[in-house]
Scaffold this motif. Structure first.
Motif, short mmCIF file in Angstrom:
data_model
loop_
_atom_site.label_atom_id
_atom_site.label_comp_id
_atom_site.label_asym_id
_atom_site.label_seq_id
_atom_site.Cartn_x
_atom_site.Cartn_y
_atom_site.Cartn_z
N PHE A 189 -2.98 3.42 -2.64
CA PHE A 189 -4.27 2.77 -2.43
C PHE A 189 -4.90 2.38 -3.77
O PHE A 189 -5.57 1.35 -3.87
CB PHE A 189 -5.19 3.73 -1.67
N GLN A 190 -4.66 3.21 -4.81
CA GLN A 190 -5.29 2.94 -6.11
C GLN A 190 -4.89 1.57 -6.66
O GLN A 190 -5.68 0.91 -7.31
CB GLN A 190 -4.90 3.98 -7.17
N ARG A 249 0.83 -1.20 0.00
CA ARG A 249 0.00 0.00 0.00
C ARG A 249 0.87 1.26 0.00
O ARG A 249 0.61 2.21 -0.72
CB ARG A 249 -0.93 0.02 1.22
N ILE A 306 -5.91 -1.59 -3.68
CA ILE A 306 -7.30 -2.01 -3.52
C ILE A 306 -7.62 -3.28 -4.33
O ILE A 306 -8.40 -4.12 -3.90
CB ILE A 306 -8.26 -0.84 -3.92
#
Lengths: 134, 407
Positions: free
Chosen positions: B79-80, B74, B83
């Protein structure tokens, strides 16, 4: 480990915000794990300077980086049922003490919304279950 | 090496056996032996080499940086990106935990005759209670010691006096002797069961729970190398016993009761009970690890306080995460989904998501921010590159093969 890394760069030196701050683990002044940096807030001042003012924490903010619409849905769900009411919490950038692979925030996380869910789950569920304090 | 350290290594190695072997490893190896005798042993060997590298690296990352693999992915990729592997891992965890709970239920069905789905809730409660009350050390060492019973498969393989020349030839990669789609589907499933993404996340989290530091890097190498090889030996034992007992009788692996026959061959009726107990203990250990891993990855993704060594009141979001995961997966067994079919499907699905999980290793393990002077050498990088290539091939062929050869 974070102590191995230098303090925030002084004025004029290079700070890689996306790499060294965004998505980093935040640790409060009591060394509590206090969430990740989900967003960075910048302000465009009148004199044309772009100033970093805060870092943000909150699931809607993180998710809106993937899909703003889904981020809005999560924020709406949070406002209706969430403990934090869908709020994205901002920590002033002058409280961000160190960078490296961790970000130290000069706050007491317990006194902020950062640990609201942790406290709510404890008060309403976990501590009522036998054996939770072994 | 000091005696205390030696004990730690020994326990670590034993834990690896417990961690290595699960319902997927048993089912896929039994299927391979029953359908193709020894000819898929080479897949177990290649998978083991991959796994040794794939757990050594997150272990090293955790020991040097005190950050888990999930943390690092992460932080480094954002985060993109994160996820997607995390959502995929969620789905796979949900299914695999269901399959592992199913494995314990089947073991109890074999022992008592009571249908497996009646056992789902009691088993889930036992898993949850152990997680709730047990420390990481207790769970880790308990799984390690009880997991020793699975050496019954190695003993069984030796007692059956397999044709060792043919066994040795099984380690040489060869085209399918018959039913190519089923052969390659089984090969991919074995790899999916071996190179389990949860192992990467769990192993690095475990290293942090155990407080590993730079002084533990040798231990990390030993545990990864010897432990995974030991686990692999047990899986080869399952394959060889299945090849000796099931294949000559034309028994396919459609139900766990058929796999039980693998130990009936060498040990008579006691083999049946030995199989049931081995399956039950192995799957119970895997349930613990799978449930905790779900707690680990969610907590690490969102930066929560986590740790099985902490009391539930001190890490409430983490404990609630594994609690919900156990509850959700239990539903799969309560409604009576066939655990063996679920296992084989989950293994193929695991293969599809592997590139997402494995590829970031190449970047993170070369990042001096995390690893300082302990970054990968060129040999390790070359091996990781090959593994990533392999995972891409597996991801592409897994689902088509599932349709063609899974039945």
């Amino acid at each position: 480990m974070a102590d191995d890394f230098p303090d925030m760069p002084e004025n004029g030196t290079r700070l890689r915000l996306a790499r060294d701050v965004l998505d980093s683990q935040m640790v409060d002044r009591e060394h509590r794990q206090s969430g990740k940096v989900d967003g960075i807030v910048a302000e465009l001042r009148d004199d044309g300077r772009l100033v970093i003012t805060a870092v943000e924490n909150g699931l809607p903010e993180a998710v809106s980086r993937v899909s703003p619409r889904v981020g809005d849905w999560i924020a709406a769900l949070g406002r209706r049922w969430g403990v934090r009411k869908g709020e994205v919490y901002r920590i002033p950038f002058n409280k961000v003490r160190r960078t490296g692979i961790e970000v130290r925030i000069d706050v007491d996380a317990v006194a902020t919304p950062l640990l609201d869910w942790e406290k709510w789950l404890n008060d309403h569920i976990v501590r009522h279950i036998p054996g939770a304090r072994w | 090496m000091k005696p205390g350290k030696l004990l730690q290594v020994a326990l670590g190695v034993l834990t690896s056996i417990g961690g290595f072997l699960d319902v997927g490893a048993i089912a896929t190896a039994a299927d391979a032996g029953a359908s193709f005798r020894f000819s898929l042993l080479w897949v177990v060997l290649i998978g083991t080499i991959c796994v040794i590298f794939l757990v050594e690296m997150p272990g090293r990352l955790a020991a040097v940086s005190k950050h888990s693999y999930a943390d690092a992915v992460r932080e480094r990729f954002g985060f993109q990106f994160y996820i997607w592997p995390i959502l995929a891992e969620f789905v796979v965890d949900f299914l695999v935990l269901g399959a592992e709970i199913g494995g314990v239920c089947i073991a109890l069905q074999l022992l008592t005759g009571i249908a497996f789905h009646w056992w789902a809730i009691p088993v889930a409660l036992a898993v949850w209670l152990t997680a709730w009350l047990g420390t990481f050390d207790f769970i880790e060492n308990g799984v390690a010691l009880l997991g020793l019973i699975t050496l019954a498969f190695v003993a069984g393989a030796i007692v059956l006096h397999p044709p060792w020349g043919e066994v040795a030839r099984g380690f040489v990669p060869a085209p399918a002797p018959h039913e190519p789609a089923h052969y390659w589907f089984t090969a991919v499933s074995i790899m999916g069961a071996l190179i389990s993404p949860y192992l990467l996340y769990f192993y690095s989290s475990g290293a942090i729970e155990d407080g590993w530091g730079k002084q533990d890097l040798t231990m990390n190498r030993l545990v990864a190398g010897v432990g995974m090889s030991f686990g692999s030996l047990v899986q080869m034992g399952v394959l060889v016993t299945a090849a000796m007992v099931l294949a000559p009788r034309g028994i396919g692996v459609d139900q766990y009761g058929q796999i039980a026959l693998t130990l009936v061959g060498p040990f008579g009726k006691w083999g049946y009970y030995l199989f049931a107990v081995s399956l039950g203990i192995t799957c119970f250990g895997a349930c613990m690890e799978q449930a905790l891993e779900t707690g680990f990855i969610v907590s690490q993704a969102l930066g929560w306080n986590w740790g099985q060594s902490k009391r539930p009141v001190d890490a409430t979001r983490f404990t609630m995460a594994y609690t919900l995961s156990i509850a959700a997966s239990t539903v799969l067994m309560v409604v009576g989904i066939d655990p063996l079919k679920l296992t084989l499907f989950s293994m193929a699905l695991t293969a599809v998501m592997l590139p997402l999980v494995v590829t970031p290793l190449l970047v993170i393990m070369n990042d001096k921010h995390y690893l300082g002077e302990h970054t990968n050498g060129w040999v390790t990088n070359a091996v990781v590159g090959l593994i990533i290539g392999l995972t891409f091939v597996m991801a592409v062929v897994a689902i088509p093969l599932e349709y063609l050869g899974g039945g």
